[in-house]
Structures are given as structure tokens and as C-alpha cells.
Design a protein around this motif. Sequence first.
Motif, PDB file in Angstrom:
ATOM      1  N   LEU A   2       0.837  -1.187   0.000  1.00  0.00           N
ATOM      2  CA  LEU A   2       0.000   0.000   0.000  1.00  0.00           C
ATOM      3  C   LEU A   2       0.879   1.246   0.000  1.00  0.00           C
ATOM      4  N   GLU A   4       2.221   4.005   1.680  1.00  0.00           N
ATOM      5  CA  GLU A   4       2.360   4.409   3.069  1.00  0.00           C
ATOM      6  C   GLU A   4       3.630   5.221   3.281  1.00  0.00           C
ATOM      7  N   LEU A  49      -1.342   5.682   5.868  1.00  0.00           N
ATOM      8  CA  LEU A  49      -1.741   4.834   4.750  1.00  0.00           C
ATOM      9  C   LEU A  49      -2.752   5.594   3.904  1.00  0.00           C
ATOM     10  N   LEU A  51      -5.538   5.476   1.308  1.00  0.00           N
ATOM     11  CA  LEU A  51      -6.491   4.509   0.758  1.00  0.00           C
ATOM     12  C   LEU A  51      -7.500   5.237  -0.118  1.00  0.00           C
ATOM     13  N   LEU A 169      -4.995  -4.019   9.688  1.00  0.00           N
ATOM     14  CA  LEU A 169      -4.432  -3.290   8.552  1.00  0.00           C
ATOM     15  C   LEU A 169      -3.126  -2.613   8.939  1.00  0.00           C
ATOM     16  N   CYS A 170      -3.088  -2.001  10.120  1.00  0.00           N
ATOM     17  CA  CYS A 170      -1.877  -1.305  10.554  1.00  0.00           C
ATOM     18  C   CYS A 170      -0.775  -2.270  10.972  1.00  0.00           C
ATOM     19  N   ASP A 172      -0.051  -5.164   9.497  1.00  0.00           N
ATOM     20  CA  ASP A 172       0.629  -5.799   8.366  1.00  0.00           C
ATOM     21  C   ASP A 172      -0.033  -5.369   7.053  1.00  0.00           C
ATOM     22  N   THR A 173       0.664  -4.554   6.274  1.00  0.00           N
ATOM     23  CA  THR A 173       0.156  -4.135   4.965  1.00  0.00           C
ATOM     24  C   THR A 173       0.771  -4.961   3.839  1.00  0.00           C
ATOM     25  N   TYR A 176      -1.167  -6.652   0.813  1.00  0.00           N
ATOM     26  CA  TYR A 176      -1.966  -5.809  -0.072  1.00  0.00           C
ATOM     27  C   TYR A 176      -1.120  -5.157  -1.156  1.00  0.00           C
ATOM     28  N   GLY A 181      -5.719  -0.195  -2.187  1.00  0.00           N
ATOM     29  CA  GLY A 181      -5.969   0.929  -1.297  1.00  0.00           C
ATOM     30  C   GLY A 181      -7.371   1.496  -1.394  1.00  0.00           C
TER      31      GLY A 181
END
Length: 328
Positions: A2, A4, A49, A51, A169-170, A172-173, A176, A181
Motif C-alpha cells: 500500500l 504508506e 496509509l 487509501l 491493517l496497521c 501488516d500491509t 496488499y 488501497g
Amino acid sequence: MLNERVFRTEDVPAEDRLAYWAERMAQTHAPVQVRSDHAEDFRATQRVLDLGAVTVWSATFPQVVVRRTPRLIRRSDPGLSHLSLVVAGTWTADWGDHEVVYRPTDLIVGDSSLPAEVRGDQGPVALVGLEVPKALLPLPRGLDGRAVPRRMTTCQGVGALLAQFLTRLCEDTGPYRSCDGPRLGTVLTDLVAALFAGALETGSALPTEVRRRNLVLRITSFIDEHLPDPELTPSVVAAAHHISTSYLHRLFQEEESTVAGRIRSRRLAAARRDLTDPALRTLPVHAIAARWGFPRPADFSRAFRNAYGVAPKDYRQKVLEADRLARC
């Protein structure tokens, strides 16, 4: 991965760190005034992140007071609904007409159009924040921002699902892709809309598609939590959500797999992960199969081979041997 970014106040001189943090808050949410007893050496970290239209961020920082004043609102209002999941520390917020104390697992619910003073009473403080444009929330028009409760629980219902989603989600990204996103942003927007609608008792006002996506998300979360149960079947899933099995199957017609297919694929993925865990190398294959809902070893072996093209025992041996050689 993602999209980030990570920001640390330690990247700027000590005397500029609090001002730098105020700039981060302005870019993440809206312009605010910030003060702290640790202004001379304000050590804070923020991970952001992107999205699509939605932003998720996690942050740790010392004691701080954040003010969103009427003057700042007149100067700049991005029109955002803001939610912060309190991970560590205690907060007190003055919303003008009432004061609220927040503790870990609480959701602080803010609005960029409303004045407020929020104080982190104990440090270090840790939050997971979510910024959603109010224009994306399909709620009845004419509702004042003050109608939404300023504090919400994450102990049950949609609040628990939202907190779980944000936390995972925070954490482990990695799984993705960048193109995921905006999709994740849509899921979060739907969850916030459902959370607000439930609090305002306007759930029926949500569009049908939003209600459908939220129900599917609750169902998939239920499946993931109950994978070890060998009795987990579509009929059990349907009964747990007070819907018919036929309606459950219709819900999943637009998904990537059937209900039974998702149960099987998630169980196999969990078992495959355990097979490659060096800490579990002495645990028999049939025991790993049983812990993920496959009580009959032959059924597990056949399903694993169909999914991955190799027997589970051979797969385990190959991966663990490759890991051993890599460490030599």
C-alpha cells in the motif's frame, strides 16, 4: 504494498518538533493548535496509509493538547469525519457542550467542522486514526455533526469489526497491493456509515449495496474467527447471522468464491502457514490439519494437494529445508 509513509519528529531539530507535529495533524486531519509539556523535545512517530479518499494513520507521542478552534474552522474545513481508536493512554475531550473521557479500545469520534479540545492525559499515547470525507458517508441529509456520539465502543457489533479491521491493517500491509488501497477505503467508509447509522438508528437509510457489503464483511470475519471448528458450514454461518442458507449463497454470488470455498481456502492457507513455521516443525501434519478444522487427515491431504499441487508433508519438508539452507 500500500501507499504508506512514515514521519518522525526526530528527523527535525528538537526546537521544531512540536511545530512539525502540528503540521502533520493539519495535513492528516485539519489545522489545529498543539501544545505539550514535552515541547522542548517532542518525540512522536506517525505512519500514514493512503487509501484513495480515505486515510488511515497510526501514531505514538507524549502528552499533548490539541485544539480545533472556530477560527481555524472558518479558515479551513476539509469536511472530514475523524475516528481515533485509543490504543494506549487516556484522553479527555471538551466538545463545548460536554466532556468525555476515553480509554483504550474507545473510539474518539470527531468532525473537522466542530470545535474541540482533546487532551492526552497520560503518555505515551498511541492512536489509530481514520479520516473519511463526510460527503462519502451515505447518511440522511440535514443531520448535524453533533448528532453522532463523540464516544463509541469497540467491544461489540460494527465498532468491534471496525477496530479489528484497522488494527490488522496497521499491523501488516504486506499482503496488499497499491491498487487495493481504494477498495480498502470503500470498506472502511461502509463500516463508518454503518456505525453512525446504528448509533443514530438510521440503518434502514443506508443504501442496499452498503448494507450488503457490511453483512458480507461481518460474515467473512465470523468465518475467519471460527476456522478451527470442524462443524463450521454454510448453514452454521447463516444461522449465526439470522439469514437463510439460500440468502447466504446469494450474497456470495458476487464474491470471488462460495461460502464453502472460502472456509476451505482460509483453512488451507492457515494450515500451510503453520507447516512452514519452524517453531511447529515437531507438530505432526495431522495435528496441524485438526487445529484448522480438518479432523480427517486424508481429507486434508487431498484438499491440500488439489490447492497447492503437492502433499502437505512434502511441502513442509521442501520449505523448511530451503529456510535452513538460507540461514547457513
